[in-house]
Design a protein around this motif. Structure first.
Motif, PDB file in Angstrom:
ATOM      1  N   GLU A 288     -41.693 -12.029   6.062  1.00  0.00           N
ATOM      2  CA  GLU A 288     -41.956 -11.049   5.019  1.00  0.00           C
ATOM      3  C   GLU A 288     -40.635 -10.524   4.511  1.00  0.00           C
ATOM      4  N   LEU A 289     -40.410 -10.673   3.205  1.00  0.00           N
ATOM      5  CA  LEU A 289     -39.141 -10.260   2.612  1.00  0.00           C
ATOM      6  C   LEU A 289     -39.367  -9.050   1.719  1.00  0.00           C
ATOM      7  N   PRO A 290     -38.615  -7.959   1.951  1.00  0.00           N
ATOM      8  CA  PRO A 290     -38.774  -6.786   1.089  1.00  0.00           C
ATOM      9  C   PRO A 290     -38.215  -7.010  -0.314  1.00  0.00           C
ATOM     10  N   LYS A 291     -37.297  -7.962  -0.437  1.00  0.00           N
ATOM     11  CA  LYS A 291     -36.777  -8.296  -1.764  1.00  0.00           C
ATOM     12  C   LYS A 291     -36.396  -9.778  -1.771  1.00  0.00           C
ATOM     13  N   ALA A 292     -36.157 -10.324  -2.956  1.00  0.00           N
ATOM     14  CA  ALA A 292     -35.776 -11.722  -3.053  1.00  0.00           C
ATOM     15  C   ALA A 292     -34.494 -11.950  -2.248  1.00  0.00           C
ATOM     16  N   THR A 293     -34.513 -12.955  -1.386  1.00  0.00           N
ATOM     17  CA  THR A 293     -33.427 -13.149  -0.428  1.00  0.00           C
ATOM     18  C   THR A 293     -33.171 -14.636  -0.246  1.00  0.00           C
ATOM     19  N   SER A 294     -31.909 -14.979  -0.057  1.00  0.00           N
ATOM     20  CA  SER A 294     -31.549 -16.344   0.286  1.00  0.00           C
ATOM     21  C   SER A 294     -31.927 -16.608   1.749  1.00  0.00           C
ATOM     22  N   VAL A 295     -32.742 -17.620   1.965  1.00  0.00           N
ATOM     23  CA  VAL A 295     -33.267 -17.887   3.307  1.00  0.00           C
ATOM     24  C   VAL A 295     -32.778 -19.253   3.784  1.00  0.00           C
ATOM     25  N   ALA A 296     -32.290 -19.286   5.017  1.00  0.00           N
ATOM     26  CA  ALA A 296     -31.945 -20.548   5.670  1.00  0.00           C
ATOM     27  C   ALA A 296     -32.755 -20.638   6.958  1.00  0.00           C
ATOM     28  N   ALA A 297     -33.455 -21.734   7.125  1.00  0.00           N
ATOM     29  CA  ALA A 297     -34.256 -21.916   8.335  1.00  0.00           C
ATOM     30  C   ALA A 297     -34.005 -23.316   8.872  1.00  0.00           C
ATOM     31  N   ASP A 298     -33.691 -23.395  10.175  1.00  0.00           N
ATOM     32  CA  ASP A 298     -33.361 -24.673  10.794  1.00  0.00           C
ATOM     33  C   ASP A 298     -33.969 -24.750  12.181  1.00  0.00           C
ATOM     34  N   VAL A 299     -34.159 -25.980  12.628  1.00  0.00           N
ATOM     35  CA  VAL A 299     -34.620 -26.223  13.992  1.00  0.00           C
ATOM     36  C   VAL A 299     -33.465 -26.844  14.776  1.00  0.00           C
ATOM     37  N   PHE A 300     -33.221 -26.308  15.972  1.00  0.00           N
ATOM     38  CA  PHE A 300     -32.158 -26.826  16.837  1.00  0.00           C
ATOM     39  C   PHE A 300     -32.771 -27.337  18.132  1.00  0.00           C
ATOM     40  N   ASN A 301     -32.150 -28.353  18.702  1.00  0.00           N
ATOM     41  CA  ASN A 301     -32.598 -28.775  20.029  1.00  0.00           C
ATOM     42  C   ASN A 301     -31.885 -27.943  21.086  1.00  0.00           C
ATOM     43  N   VAL A 302     -32.205 -28.176  22.356  1.00  0.00           N
ATOM     44  CA  VAL A 302     -31.620 -27.334  23.409  1.00  0.00           C
ATOM     45  C   VAL A 302     -30.117 -27.506  23.514  1.00  0.00           C
ATOM     46  N   GLN A 303     -29.593 -28.639  23.007  1.00  0.00           N
ATOM     47  CA  GLN A 303     -28.145 -28.822  23.038  1.00  0.00           C
ATOM     48  C   GLN A 303     -27.461 -28.069  21.896  1.00  0.00           C
ATOM     49  N   GLY A 304     -28.246 -27.434  21.048  1.00  0.00           N
ATOM     50  CA  GLY A 304     -27.678 -26.656  19.956  1.00  0.00           C
ATOM     51  C   GLY A 304     -27.415 -27.459  18.697  1.00  0.00           C
ATOM     52  N   ARG A 305     -27.920 -28.705  18.672  1.00  0.00           N
ATOM     53  CA  ARG A 305     -27.718 -29.541  17.492  1.00  0.00           C
ATOM     54  C   ARG A 305     -28.868 -29.350  16.515  1.00  0.00           C
ATOM     55  N   ARG A 306     -28.526 -29.202  15.235  1.00  0.00           N
ATOM     56  CA  ARG A 306     -29.588 -29.053  14.228  1.00  0.00           C
ATOM     57  C   ARG A 306     -30.330 -30.376  14.076  1.00  0.00           C
ATOM     58  N   VAL A 307     -31.634 -30.331  14.224  1.00  0.00           N
ATOM     59  CA  VAL A 307     -32.426 -31.559  14.114  1.00  0.00           C
ATOM     60  C   VAL A 307     -33.306 -31.548  12.878  1.00  0.00           C
ATOM     61  N   ARG A 308     -33.457 -30.375  12.266  1.00  0.00           N
ATOM     62  CA  ARG A 308     -34.286 -30.332  11.060  1.00  0.00           C
ATOM     63  C   ARG A 308     -33.908 -29.117  10.217  1.00  0.00           C
ATOM     64  N   THR A 309     -33.729 -29.335   8.929  1.00  0.00           N
ATOM     65  CA  THR A 309     -33.518 -28.237   7.996  1.00  0.00           C
ATOM     66  C   THR A 309     -34.850 -27.929   7.316  1.00  0.00           C
ATOM     67  N   LEU A 310     -35.296 -26.686   7.454  1.00  0.00           N
ATOM     68  CA  LEU A 310     -36.606 -26.314   6.913  1.00  0.00           C
ATOM     69  C   LEU A 310     -36.518 -25.678   5.535  1.00  0.00           C
ATOM     70  N   GLU A 311     -35.567 -24.764   5.352  1.00  0.00           N
ATOM     71  CA  GLU A 311     -35.461 -24.038   4.077  1.00  0.00           C
ATOM     72  C   GLU A 311     -34.002 -23.805   3.736  1.00  0.00           C
ATOM     73  N   ARG A 312     -33.681 -23.944   2.453  1.00  0.00           N
ATOM     74  CA  ARG A 312     -32.375 -23.541   1.925  1.00  0.00           C
ATOM     75  C   ARG A 312     -32.644 -23.089   0.500  1.00  0.00           C
ATOM     76  N   ARG A 313     -33.146 -21.878   0.322  1.00  0.00           N
ATOM     77  CA  ARG A 313     -33.435 -21.464  -1.043  1.00  0.00           C
ATOM     78  C   ARG A 313     -33.603 -19.954  -1.113  1.00  0.00           C
ATOM     79  N   ILE A 314     -33.570 -19.455  -2.333  1.00  0.00           N
ATOM     80  CA  ILE A 314     -33.859 -18.038  -2.539  1.00  0.00           C
ATOM     81  C   ILE A 314     -35.374 -17.880  -2.636  1.00  0.00           C
ATOM     82  N   MET A 315     -35.918 -17.068  -1.754  1.00  0.00           N
ATOM     83  CA  MET A 315     -37.362 -16.884  -1.735  1.00  0.00           C
ATOM     84  C   MET A 315     -37.694 -15.514  -2.314  1.00  0.00           C
ATOM     85  N   PRO A 316     -38.782 -15.419  -3.071  1.00  0.00           N
ATOM     86  CA  PRO A 316     -39.145 -14.133  -3.675  1.00  0.00           C
ATOM     87  C   PRO A 316     -39.613 -13.130  -2.621  1.00  0.00           C
ATOM     88  N   ALA A 317     -39.632 -11.863  -2.997  1.00  0.00           N
ATOM     89  CA  ALA A 317     -40.157 -10.826  -2.107  1.00  0.00           C
ATOM     90  C   ALA A 317     -41.607 -11.129  -1.769  1.00  0.00           C
TER      91      ALA A 317
END
Ligand SMILES: [Ca+2]
Ligand SMILES: [Ca+2]
Length: 358
Positions: A288-317
């Protein structure tokens, strides 16, 4: 870690490193230890009954550094261990079973999935919480769930007149997918000021069968909060289904006295933990975003390596659902194991553990 008012030690507090998965808990002596990476880090301290606080620390390579937290008690805190004047029913309630009680909960499960919690949320010696009916057997999910109507839990007066930016915080549990007709009945949270009309804060339909922290910026609902009550309405009113709700560790405090991670006490975002977890299929996170915000969401494995990029965009409130289908950027599905989902928005990061079971 100590209490501001009398310098006494505070145990069972979580100290986390913002933007990482690192977390430690203070012991009976109030001490904690965290293996932090070198650099400037933001450390957040949270314990029910106290205002959360953060500190910035700069740590050089190989250095052992002491970071002391001094935390202020919340203006009001109820661990549900004693009766602080809650009402367990209200006029018009018509549930026939599963009405609110304040007890040490008897957990129920279906398969490996918890329906009613078997523990309260309070760290340390806590045992009791508010829950919708207590049965006798873990295996009987229908013995004491909410049936046939509504049941309402109402707080005592929360006196916050004159308080700058009051925030009500509580921990919530909700299950309504353990039987036929999942997700039909909402778990309703409402607040009222000075005996005025009830204002709905949330209608939760999605099962959140874990203790989830919820924070309400009261001044977003009332211009002059004074004598506020909060109430929780669980119901089974559509088709007959298994509904369980629980509430614990209700508190309020003035956010202006918090060294907040975010500016001016306003949350950069409000988020729920991934669910389901463990997951064998898609996983969803409410954002839930109170205002339009740049969002980055990623999945990491236990070794700390990024295995999937989910979001890279400005999302509305507003409210959003982030979804991971269990696929990897390199192709194929994630193997069984522990993963971390990192959500960054408005300069704040949160990390959530997720267990994938194939
Ligand atoms: Ca409790
Ligand atoms: Ca129950």
């Amino acid at each position: 870690m100590v209490r501001t008012t009398d310098g006494s030690v505070v145990s069972d507090a979580e100290i986390s490193l913002v933007g990482t998965t690192l977390v430690a808990t203070t012991g009976a002596d109030g001490k904690y230890a965290l293996a932090a990476p070198p650099g400037t880090v933001s450390m957040r301290c949270e314990r029910p009954g106290f205002k959360p606080s953060t500190q910035i620390a700069t740590i050089s390579n190989g250095q052992t550094k002491t970071v002391n937290f001094s935390v202020a008690p919340a203006a009001f805190y109820d661990d549900a261990q004693t009766d602080k004047g809650w009402s367990l029913s209200t006029a018009g309630d018509d549930a026939t079973t599963g009405t609110w009680v304040r007890v040490a909960p008897v957990g129920t499960t279906t398969g490996l999935v918890a329906v009613q919690p078997s523990f309260d949320h309070t760290p340390g010696a806590g045992t009791a919480c508010f829950v919708t009916g207590n049965g006798t057997k873990a295996s009987d999910i229908g013995e004491a769930d909410v049936d046939g109507g509504r049941t309402t839990l109402t707080s005592p007066l929360l006196r916050m007149a004159g308080m700058s930016n009051p925030r009500i915080v509580f921990w919530r549990w909700y299950s309504n997918n353990a039987s036929d007709y999942p997700g039909e009945d909402p778990f309703v949270t409402q607040i009222s000021n000075n005996g005025g009309p009830w204002v709905t804060v949330s209608n939760l339909y999605t099962t959140s069968n874990y203790w989830e922290r919820v924070e309400i910026p009261v001044a977003s609902y009332f211009t002059q909060p004074a004598d506020v009550r909060i109430r929780f309405v669980a119901m089974d009113i559509v088709n007959p289904s298994v509904v369980e709700a629980a509430i614990d560790d209700v508190e309020f405090y003035s956010a202006t006295m918090v060294t907040a991670v975010t500016e001016e006490g306003a949350p950069a975002f409000v988020i729920g933990a991934p669910r389901p977890s463990p997951s064998s299929g898609p996983t969803e996170i409410n954002l839930e975003l109170p205002k339009a915000t740049s969002v980055a969401a990623d999945v990491f494995n236990v070794q700390g390596r990024r295995v999937r990029t989910l979001e890279r965009r400005i999302m509305p409130a507003g409210r959003h659902i982030l979804r991971w289908d269990g696929r990897l950027d390199q192709g194929g599905s994630a193997a069984s194991g522990v993963y971390w989902i990192r959500i960054g928005a408005g300069g704040v990061e949160r990390n959530f553990k997720l267990v994938v079971v194939r």
